[in-house]
Design a protein around this motif. Structure first.
Motif, PDB file in Angstrom:
ATOM      1  N   ARG A 108     -68.106  19.981  32.553  1.00 16.10           N
ATOM      2  CA  ARG A 108     -68.114  21.009  31.505  1.00 16.10           C
ATOM      3  C   ARG A 108     -66.767  21.711  31.345  1.00 16.10           C
ATOM      4  O   ARG A 108     -66.609  22.547  30.459  1.00 16.10           O
ATOM      5  CB  ARG A 108     -69.188  22.061  31.801  1.00 16.10           C
ATOM      6  CG  ARG A 108     -70.595  21.604  31.485  1.00 16.10           C
ATOM      7  CD  ARG A 108     -71.574  22.760  31.514  1.00 16.10           C
ATOM      8  NE  ARG A 108     -72.881  22.314  31.077  1.00 16.10           N
ATOM      9  CZ  ARG A 108     -73.279  22.274  29.812  1.00 16.10           C
ATOM     10  NH1 ARG A 108     -72.440  22.647  28.857  1.00 16.10           N
ATOM     11  NH2 ARG A 108     -74.479  21.871  29.479  1.00 16.10           N
ATOM     12  N   ASN A 110     -63.217  22.700  30.146  1.00 15.83           N
ATOM     13  CA  ASN A 110     -62.615  22.496  28.828  1.00 15.83           C
ATOM     14  C   ASN A 110     -61.098  22.573  28.819  1.00 15.83           C
ATOM     15  O   ASN A 110     -60.491  22.623  27.753  1.00 15.83           O
ATOM     16  CB  ASN A 110     -63.173  23.530  27.832  1.00 15.83           C
ATOM     17  CG  ASN A 110     -64.621  23.242  27.478  1.00 15.83           C
ATOM     18  OD1 ASN A 110     -64.991  22.102  27.256  1.00 15.83           O
ATOM     19  ND2 ASN A 110     -65.439  24.280  27.429  1.00 15.83           N
ATOM     20  N   GLU A 115     -60.357  17.616  28.782  1.00 14.80           N
ATOM     21  CA  GLU A 115     -60.632  17.226  27.395  1.00 14.80           C
ATOM     22  C   GLU A 115     -59.931  15.919  27.048  1.00 14.80           C
ATOM     23  O   GLU A 115     -60.491  15.066  26.347  1.00 14.80           O
ATOM     24  CB  GLU A 115     -60.202  18.332  26.434  1.00 14.80           C
ATOM     25  CG  GLU A 115     -60.531  18.048  24.976  1.00 14.80           C
ATOM     26  CD  GLU A 115     -61.993  17.728  24.742  1.00 14.80           C
ATOM     27  OE1 GLU A 115     -62.282  16.887  23.865  1.00 14.80           O
ATOM     28  OE2 GLU A 115     -62.867  18.294  25.448  1.00 14.80           O
ATOM     29  N   ASP A 154     -71.939  18.158  23.043  1.00 17.33           N
ATOM     30  CA  ASP A 154     -72.150  19.586  23.263  1.00 17.33           C
ATOM     31  C   ASP A 154     -70.888  20.294  23.743  1.00 17.33           C
ATOM     32  O   ASP A 154     -70.582  21.408  23.309  1.00 17.33           O
ATOM     33  CB  ASP A 154     -73.285  19.787  24.273  1.00 17.33           C
ATOM     34  CG  ASP A 154     -73.668  21.239  24.456  1.00 17.33           C
ATOM     35  OD1 ASP A 154     -73.793  21.954  23.447  1.00 17.33           O
ATOM     36  OD2 ASP A 154     -73.834  21.675  25.612  1.00 17.33           O
ATOM     37  N   VAL A 155     -70.133  19.658  24.652  1.00 18.18           N
ATOM     38  CA  VAL A 155     -69.033  20.370  25.310  1.00 18.18           C
ATOM     39  C   VAL A 155     -67.643  19.967  24.821  1.00 18.18           C
ATOM     40  O   VAL A 155     -66.663  20.661  25.107  1.00 18.18           O
ATOM     41  CB  VAL A 155     -69.096  20.166  26.849  1.00 18.18           C
ATOM     42  CG1 VAL A 155     -70.426  20.632  27.403  1.00 18.18           C
ATOM     43  CG2 VAL A 155     -68.834  18.708  27.233  1.00 18.18           C
TER      44      VAL A 155
END
Length: 286
Positions: A108, A110, A115, A154-155
């Protein structure tokens, strides 16, 4: 070609591997046979897998550095090259190579290093599904790639969300993939929940390309009798209350898909709700 072979061979030499990775990752579209050369060269894939596995421990915390991320992203660029080539795609799958990419999606965090990894990872899977092949879809569904794509939707960043949604769309366009999702209430609910979350995101962030893919995914689900029946109850009201009028107005294909979706699931509009959308559909019906 001699120079290219030397670069590929350098992937097996630790002290020059990083430079070789960088140079090769920029040449993936220049040499048609690079994928074959990578796959056929002795010990190369083993060396690349070792580099990927080495960062697994750092995926559970934010210790992953940009240098580590860039190195693995360059490896994933080579994996994408292999996944795209018709002569190496199925050997790549048969060797279960995509499974080593999955853990890179399961975080999760970021920050940029994570990313970049997410985007490069979905790029590999996206390359596998670009060509319609039921064998590829069968492999991906059997290895539970769908939950990882939903999680990434979602993330991830907008671009990462779009690529992940493209993968889901390609899975749903195949009969095997559509049956896989619609055969399980749990899977179907998870997919619809993921799409609803994307619509909530799109209500705040304007992205016609992503919206179009989500609508196409809904339309795929409606093709299955069980899916269509469930969507009569689960289709978000945002699709009929005017929230996405601008998306529908600006793209004839999207407009046609939305109209087709609503007709397929037999959505009944409550008087006074969605009037703006209804008027748009009636005035611009194609």
């Amino acid at each position: 070609m001699t120079s290219l072979q030397e670069l590929v061979n350098s992937l097996c030499i630790p002290n020059v591997r990083e430079q070789a990775l960088f140079e090769l990752s920029t040449k993936t579209e220049l040499f048609d046979d690079l994928a074959i050369l990578l796959w056929a060269s002795s010990s190369v894939m083993t060396a690349l897998l070792q580099e990927i596995i080495a960062i697994y421990p750092d995926l559970s915390n934010e210790a992953l550095t940009l240098v580590q991320s860039n190195k693995v992203c360059n490896i994933l660029a080579l994996f994408q090259c292999i996944a795209s080539h018709p002569d190496t795609r199925m050997p790549f799958i048969s060797a279960q190579m995509p499974i080593y990419v999955y853990p890179l999606l399961n975080t999760r965090f970021n920050s940029k290093p994570f990313e970049y990894l997410r985007l490069a990872s979905v790029g590999v899977i996206g390359a596998l599904v670009k060509v319609d092949d039921t064998k590829v879809i069968t492999f991906l569904t059997s290895t539970e790639v769908m939950p990882m794509c939903l999680f990434t939707m979602d993330v991830g960043s907008e671009l990462t969300k779009t690529v992940a949604t493209f993968i889901v769309q390609k899975i749903l366009l195949d009969d095997v993939g559509l049956q896989y999702v619609c055969a399980s209430a749990e899977r179907f609910t998870a997919v619809v929940r993921g799409f609803r979350n994307m619509l909530a995101y799109l209500a705040e962030k304007h992205s016609p390309r992503l919206f179009k893919r989500i609508i196409r995914c809904y339309l795929c689900l409606s093709e299955d009798p069980r899916g269509g029946d469930a969507l009569r109850r689960l289709l978000p009201t945002m699709l009929t209350d005017g929230t996405f009028t601008s998306y529908i107005h600006d793209d004839p294909t999207t407009r046609a898909w939305v109209q087709q979706l609503l007709e397929k699931v037999g959505v009944n509009r409550v008087p006074g709700v969605g009037g703006e959308l209804d008027r748009l559909m009636n005035n611009m019906r194609i």
